[in-house]
Design a protein around this motif. Sequence first.
Motif, PDB file in Angstrom:
ATOM      1  N   ASP A  13     -10.161 103.571 -38.093  1.00  0.00           N
ATOM      2  CA  ASP A  13      -9.948 104.917 -38.633  1.00  0.00           C
ATOM      3  C   ASP A  13      -9.873 105.942 -37.510  1.00  0.00           C
ATOM      4  O   ASP A  13      -9.079 106.889 -37.572  1.00  0.00           O
ATOM      5  CB  ASP A  13     -11.075 105.288 -39.601  1.00  0.00           C
ATOM      6  CG  ASP A  13     -10.909 104.616 -40.956  1.00  0.00           C
ATOM      7  OD1 ASP A  13      -9.770 104.281 -41.317  1.00  0.00           O
ATOM      8  OD2 ASP A  13     -11.934 104.416 -41.643  1.00  0.00           O
ATOM      9  N   TRP A  14     -10.714 105.770 -36.480  1.00  0.00           N
ATOM     10  CA  TRP A  14     -10.701 106.709 -35.349  1.00  0.00           C
ATOM     11  C   TRP A  14      -9.345 106.662 -34.639  1.00  0.00           C
ATOM     12  O   TRP A  14      -8.789 107.706 -34.289  1.00  0.00           O
ATOM     13  CB  TRP A  14     -11.821 106.363 -34.368  1.00  0.00           C
ATOM     14  CG  TRP A  14     -12.086 107.439 -33.354  1.00  0.00           C
ATOM     15  CD1 TRP A  14     -12.990 108.454 -33.442  1.00  0.00           C
ATOM     16  CD2 TRP A  14     -11.434 107.598 -32.083  1.00  0.00           C
ATOM     17  NE1 TRP A  14     -12.944 109.233 -32.314  1.00  0.00           N
ATOM     18  CE2 TRP A  14     -12.002 108.729 -31.470  1.00  0.00           C
ATOM     19  CE3 TRP A  14     -10.434 106.893 -31.408  1.00  0.00           C
ATOM     20  CZ2 TRP A  14     -11.592 109.180 -30.211  1.00  0.00           C
ATOM     21  CZ3 TRP A  14     -10.020 107.350 -30.168  1.00  0.00           C
ATOM     22  CH2 TRP A  14     -10.593 108.473 -29.572  1.00  0.00           C
ATOM     23  N   MET A  15      -8.807 105.473 -34.439  1.00  0.00           N
ATOM     24  CA  MET A  15      -7.481 105.346 -33.822  1.00  0.00           C
ATOM     25  C   MET A  15      -6.414 106.011 -34.682  1.00  0.00           C
ATOM     26  O   MET A  15      -5.511 106.690 -34.169  1.00  0.00           O
ATOM     27  CB  MET A  15      -7.123 103.872 -33.631  1.00  0.00           C
ATOM     28  CG  MET A  15      -7.791 103.192 -32.469  1.00  0.00           C
ATOM     29  SD  MET A  15      -7.200 101.489 -32.261  1.00  0.00           S
ATOM     30  CE  MET A  15      -5.533 101.764 -31.659  1.00  0.00           C
ATOM     31  N   ARG A  16      -6.515 105.833 -35.994  1.00  0.00           N
ATOM     32  CA  ARG A  16      -5.536 106.454 -36.880  1.00  0.00           C
ATOM     33  C   ARG A  16      -5.679 107.973 -36.849  1.00  0.00           C
ATOM     34  O   ARG A  16      -4.670 108.705 -36.898  1.00  0.00           O
ATOM     35  CB  ARG A  16      -5.724 105.915 -38.301  1.00  0.00           C
ATOM     36  CG  ARG A  16      -4.540 106.176 -39.214  1.00  0.00           C
ATOM     37  CD  ARG A  16      -4.735 105.529 -40.568  1.00  0.00           C
ATOM     38  NE  ARG A  16      -4.547 104.082 -40.509  1.00  0.00           N
ATOM     39  CZ  ARG A  16      -5.486 103.184 -40.704  1.00  0.00           C
ATOM     40  NH1 ARG A  16      -6.722 103.583 -40.955  1.00  0.00           N
ATOM     41  NH2 ARG A  16      -5.230 101.902 -40.657  1.00  0.00           N
ATOM     42  N   GLY A  17      -6.904 108.457 -36.753  1.00  0.00           N
ATOM     43  CA  GLY A  17      -7.112 109.900 -36.611  1.00  0.00           C
ATOM     44  C   GLY A  17      -6.551 110.426 -35.305  1.00  0.00           C
ATOM     45  O   GLY A  17      -5.997 111.535 -35.252  1.00  0.00           O
ATOM     46  N   PRO A 300     -14.389 114.120 -36.854  1.00  0.00           N
ATOM     47  CA  PRO A 300     -13.138 114.626 -37.438  1.00  0.00           C
ATOM     48  C   PRO A 300     -12.015 113.600 -37.398  1.00  0.00           C
ATOM     49  O   PRO A 300     -11.224 113.514 -38.341  1.00  0.00           O
ATOM     50  CB  PRO A 300     -12.814 115.848 -36.567  1.00  0.00           C
ATOM     51  CG  PRO A 300     -14.126 116.283 -36.000  1.00  0.00           C
ATOM     52  CD  PRO A 300     -14.885 115.014 -35.791  1.00  0.00           C
ATOM     53  N   LEU A 301     -11.936 112.806 -36.327  1.00  0.00           N
ATOM     54  CA  LEU A 301     -10.843 111.849 -36.224  1.00  0.00           C
ATOM     55  C   LEU A 301     -11.007 110.706 -37.220  1.00  0.00           C
ATOM     56  O   LEU A 301     -10.021 110.248 -37.816  1.00  0.00           O
ATOM     57  CB  LEU A 301     -10.744 111.308 -34.797  1.00  0.00           C
ATOM     58  CG  LEU A 301     -10.292 112.311 -33.732  1.00  0.00           C
ATOM     59  CD1 LEU A 301     -10.022 111.601 -32.410  1.00  0.00           C
ATOM     60  CD2 LEU A 301      -9.056 113.077 -34.173  1.00  0.00           C
ATOM     61  N   ILE A 302     -12.225 110.212 -37.399  1.00  0.00           N
ATOM     62  CA  ILE A 302     -12.448 109.174 -38.407  1.00  0.00           C
ATOM     63  C   ILE A 302     -12.098 109.710 -39.789  1.00  0.00           C
ATOM     64  O   ILE A 302     -11.480 109.022 -40.609  1.00  0.00           O
ATOM     65  CB  ILE A 302     -13.898 108.670 -38.363  1.00  0.00           C
ATOM     66  CG1 ILE A 302     -14.135 107.864 -37.072  1.00  0.00           C
ATOM     67  CG2 ILE A 302     -14.219 107.813 -39.583  1.00  0.00           C
ATOM     68  CD1 ILE A 302     -15.564 107.369 -36.908  1.00  0.00           C
ATOM     69  N   GLN A 303     -12.483 110.958 -40.055  1.00  0.00           N
ATOM     70  CA  GLN A 303     -12.174 111.564 -41.353  1.00  0.00           C
ATOM     71  C   GLN A 303     -10.665 111.656 -41.562  1.00  0.00           C
ATOM     72  O   GLN A 303     -10.149 111.278 -42.624  1.00  0.00           O
ATOM     73  CB  GLN A 303     -12.801 112.961 -41.439  1.00  0.00           C
ATOM     74  CG  GLN A 303     -12.488 113.702 -42.723  1.00  0.00           C
ATOM     75  CD  GLN A 303     -13.004 112.989 -43.952  1.00  0.00           C
ATOM     76  OE1 GLN A 303     -14.163 112.589 -44.009  1.00  0.00           O
ATOM     77  NE2 GLN A 303     -12.144 112.820 -44.947  1.00  0.00           N
TER      78      GLN A 303
END
Length: 376
Positions: A13-17, A300-303
């Motif tokens: 998720d962090w990478m996608r954020g 914020p990035l994971i979100q």
Amino acid sequence: MAGSTQSRLSYIDWMRGLACLLMFQTHCYDAWLSPEARQTEFFKWSQLGGTFPAPLFLFLAGISFALVTDKLRERGAPPAQIARTTIRRGAEIYALGLLFRLQEYALGFPWAPWTDLARVDILNMIGLSMVLMGLVCWAAAVSRPQSIRAASVLSVAVATAAIALLTPPLWTTWRPGWLPWPLESYINGLHIFREPQPWLFPIFPWAAFAFVGLAAGFLLLSAWSRLHEASSAALAGLSGVAIVAVGYWLDHQPFQLYAVYDYWHTSPNFFLVRVGILLVILLGSYAWCRWGAGQWGFSPLIQLGKTSLLVYWVHIAFVYGRFSILTKGKMSIMGATGGLVTIFLAMLLLSIARTRFKGRGAELFAFFRRPALPKS
């Protein structure tokens, strides 16, 4: 095991954020900067950062595909059922891509040309890549039922190599000009032009990034990797460095395989370099989320990574579309940066609202229909 699985999902998720953040800055500066600001080194570096979101989204789609496939296999689902489930999901994403193009055409009417309806965008390619991955995994499982994981990784590697190696001729000397342009556009991004366009997302080469993610996902979900998460992530990063070196070395050889060589758009060597960088980013993301500040409280990035499709869909209207929050092509770097911060915060709030109220539509509807209490 639950915590370990959550860790894997968090760094994905962090990478996608991160891909969302890079996408925001690319689109905002591209849409809003004035002609003078577009001549600066700042804009050039911004556009360089813009070369990463699409490969990241496709790579992560492949990893997510591997997660779903692996979970279905653990539940004992037969290959045909797994194929139906994953291919149907890919078809849904592809249909959303078509709906997105219809929305953009409607918002741009009457100025938008009707040919924009057939433009191959990143959502179309994510959906088609999932369909192709479902077919390849089904074929591998049927042909080698005793060693499905090994057969899947091998089949995915062959598909990746085929897409990367066929890209240069399909863009130049082997162009399928006998196809109608809407279909050829899915092969090489021709669209309505005389030459393939690098800003579109045809199967060749873009689907190869999804297949790389699928192979990486299968390897990261293997029994050894589950027991040695950190080591497997480190091996992925080191492999990435080696792949970058191989791509650079191949590009500097005196011989070329292709009659027309375009390093930045179709070269398999540049593809190798980008794959290597993706694997290095994967290691960095894992390290940041496990030992760094990636999960210190709210991220914020994971979100954003949890709702990447939603924020992608919505932000386009407020950056490029009719509802752009700033005047397009007129802003200074500082002005566009202010707009970027606004877009980031707005999309973050939208993402939080989406996850907080997901599945609570009936409850909210009941709240608004609740009769007012009588005054005492």
